[in-house]
Design a protein around this motif. Structure first.
Motif, PDB file in Angstrom:
ATOM      1  N   ARG A   1      37.178  23.759  40.929  1.00 47.63           N
ATOM      2  CA  ARG A   1      38.314  24.547  41.438  1.00 47.63           C
ATOM      3  C   ARG A   1      39.138  23.712  42.421  1.00 47.63           C
ATOM      4  O   ARG A   1      40.368  23.677  42.347  1.00 47.63           O
ATOM      5  CB  ARG A   1      37.785  25.815  42.113  1.00 47.63           C
ATOM      6  CG  ARG A   1      38.796  26.587  42.886  1.00 47.63           C
ATOM      7  CD  ARG A   1      39.567  27.506  42.005  1.00 47.63           C
ATOM      8  NE  ARG A   1      40.435  28.326  42.839  1.00 47.63           N
ATOM      9  CZ  ARG A   1      41.605  28.719  42.467  1.00 47.63           C
ATOM     10  NH1 ARG A   1      42.047  28.449  41.261  1.00 47.63           N
ATOM     11  NH2 ARG A   1      42.359  29.431  43.260  1.00 47.63           N
TER      12      ARG A   1
ATOM     13  N   LEU B   1      43.103  22.420  42.017  1.00 48.05           N
ATOM     14  CA  LEU B   1      44.153  22.667  43.010  1.00 48.05           C
ATOM     15  C   LEU B   1      44.746  21.357  43.509  1.00 48.05           C
ATOM     16  O   LEU B   1      45.967  21.242  43.681  1.00 48.05           O
ATOM     17  CB  LEU B   1      43.606  23.500  44.165  1.00 48.05           C
ATOM     18  CG  LEU B   1      43.184  24.923  43.813  1.00 48.05           C
ATOM     19  CD1 LEU B   1      42.486  25.581  44.996  1.00 48.05           C
ATOM     20  CD2 LEU B   1      44.358  25.755  43.334  1.00 48.05           C
TER      21      LEU B   1
ATOM     22  N   HIS C   1      38.349  26.202  47.577  1.00 48.16           N
ATOM     23  CA  HIS C   1      38.219  27.180  46.494  1.00 48.16           C
ATOM     24  C   HIS C   1      38.777  28.537  46.910  1.00 48.16           C
ATOM     25  O   HIS C   1      39.001  29.398  46.068  1.00 48.16           O
ATOM     26  CB  HIS C   1      36.768  27.284  46.018  1.00 48.16           C
ATOM     27  CG  HIS C   1      35.833  27.883  47.008  1.00 48.16           C
ATOM     28  ND1 HIS C   1      35.350  27.170  48.082  1.00 48.16           N
ATOM     29  CD2 HIS C   1      35.302  29.115  47.080  1.00 48.16           C
ATOM     30  CE1 HIS C   1      34.552  27.956  48.783  1.00 48.16           C
ATOM     31  NE2 HIS C   1      34.499  29.128  48.206  1.00 48.16           N
ATOM     32  N   PHE C   2      39.045  28.719  48.208  1.00 47.45           N
ATOM     33  CA  PHE C   2      39.656  29.957  48.683  1.00 47.45           C
ATOM     34  C   PHE C   2      41.169  29.966  48.488  1.00 47.45           C
ATOM     35  O   PHE C   2      41.792  31.020  48.586  1.00 47.45           O
ATOM     36  CB  PHE C   2      39.340  30.184  50.169  1.00 47.45           C
ATOM     37  CG  PHE C   2      37.893  30.450  50.433  1.00 47.45           C
ATOM     38  CD1 PHE C   2      37.299  31.631  50.009  1.00 47.45           C
ATOM     39  CD2 PHE C   2      37.125  29.525  51.114  1.00 47.45           C
ATOM     40  CE1 PHE C   2      35.963  31.884  50.260  1.00 47.45           C
ATOM     41  CE2 PHE C   2      35.787  29.766  51.373  1.00 47.45           C
ATOM     42  CZ  PHE C   2      35.202  30.958  50.946  1.00 47.45           C
ATOM     43  N   ASN C   3      41.780  28.801  48.282  1.00 47.90           N
ATOM     44  CA  ASN C   3      43.224  28.739  48.071  1.00 47.90           C
ATOM     45  C   ASN C   3      43.598  29.262  46.701  1.00 47.90           C
ATOM     46  O   ASN C   3      42.800  29.224  45.763  1.00 47.90           O
ATOM     47  CB  ASN C   3      43.743  27.302  48.223  1.00 47.90           C
ATOM     48  CG  ASN C   3      43.706  26.820  49.638  1.00 47.90           C
ATOM     49  OD1 ASN C   3      42.986  25.889  49.954  1.00 47.90           O
ATOM     50  ND2 ASN C   3      44.475  27.429  50.516  1.00 47.90           N
ATOM     51  N   THR C   4      44.839  29.715  46.596  1.00 39.86           N
ATOM     52  CA  THR C   4      45.367  30.202  45.325  1.00 39.86           C
ATOM     53  C   THR C   4      46.373  29.198  44.775  1.00 39.86           C
ATOM     54  O   THR C   4      46.893  28.352  45.510  1.00 39.86           O
ATOM     55  CB  THR C   4      46.072  31.557  45.503  1.00 39.86           C
ATOM     56  OG1 THR C   4      47.247  31.361  46.324  1.00 39.86           O
ATOM     57  CG2 THR C   4      45.156  32.592  46.149  1.00 39.86           C
ATOM     58  N   GLU C   5      46.669  29.331  43.495  1.00 41.27           N
ATOM     59  CA  GLU C   5      47.699  28.486  42.889  1.00 41.27           C
ATOM     60  C   GLU C   5      49.043  28.742  43.558  1.00 41.27           C
ATOM     61  O   GLU C   5      49.826  27.811  43.759  1.00 41.27           O
ATOM     62  CB  GLU C   5      47.796  28.749  41.380  1.00 41.27           C
ATOM     63  CG  GLU C   5      46.659  28.169  40.575  1.00 41.27           C
ATOM     64  CD  GLU C   5      45.414  29.044  40.542  1.00 41.27           C
ATOM     65  OE1 GLU C   5      45.420  30.167  41.112  1.00 41.27           O
ATOM     66  OE2 GLU C   5      44.408  28.604  39.944  1.00 41.27           O
ATOM     67  N   ALA C   6      49.323  29.992  43.927  1.00 44.46           N
ATOM     68  CA  ALA C   6      50.583  30.319  44.589  1.00 44.46           C
ATOM     69  C   ALA C   6      50.703  29.599  45.931  1.00 44.46           C
ATOM     70  O   ALA C   6      51.792  29.142  46.302  1.00 44.46           O
ATOM     71  CB  ALA C   6      50.709  31.832  44.775  1.00 44.46           C
ATOM     72  N   GLU C   7      49.610  29.470  46.654  1.00 39.90           N
ATOM     73  CA  GLU C   7      49.645  28.746  47.924  1.00 39.90           C
ATOM     74  C   GLU C   7      49.909  27.262  47.697  1.00 39.90           C
ATOM     75  O   GLU C   7      50.672  26.638  48.445  1.00 39.90           O
ATOM     76  CB  GLU C   7      48.331  28.941  48.683  1.00 39.90           C
ATOM     77  CG  GLU C   7      48.171  30.342  49.225  1.00 39.90           C
ATOM     78  CD  GLU C   7      46.787  30.616  49.776  1.00 39.90           C
ATOM     79  OE1 GLU C   7      46.700  31.394  50.743  1.00 39.90           O
ATOM     80  OE2 GLU C   7      45.786  30.070  49.241  1.00 39.90           O
TER      81      GLU C   7
END
Length: 111
Positions: free
Chosen positions: A6, A10, A91-97
């Motif tokens: 993950r 990212l 792994h806590f981040n999102t694709e949007a971030e």
């Protein structure tokens, strides 16, 4: 293994989004398979602390700027005066971030 995959996905998304931006210098092994979810960069000749402040105050993106307890690395890279801006993907981040971080780097580089 899932967390590493993950974070690498990212990282790849971020690097692919900023690697062609004029004025952006990326540091680190270009083979992302050998990397963790961390990318250091500089934008033009801007001080890394100023870039980190801009990211925090205008985009609510929090990075680490400076020499990162690695003065010999910065001497080798020629960044002793400016340091570098370090983005850390989790792994806590999102694709949007990640996409927002890419957009911010583009906007700062465009000046």
């Amino acid at each position: 293994e899932q967390i590493r995959a993950r974070e690498q996905a990212l990282l790849r998304r971020f690097v692919d989004g900023v690697k062609e931006v004029e004025g952006v210098t990326l540091y680190g092994n270009p083979d992302l398979d050998w990397r963790t979810g961390i990318q250091s960069l500089n934008i033009r000749d801007y001080d890394s602390g100023e870039v980190a402040d801009e990211l925090a105050y205008h985009y609510e993106i929090y990075t680490r700027a400076g020499a990162h307890c690695a003065p010999l690395m910065h001497r080798a890279l020629g960044t002793e005066g400016t340091g570098a801006v370090r983005f850390s993907m989790s792994h806590f981040n999102t694709e949007a971030e990640i996409d927002e971080a890419v957009r911010a780097v583009h906007e700062i580089a465009e000046g």
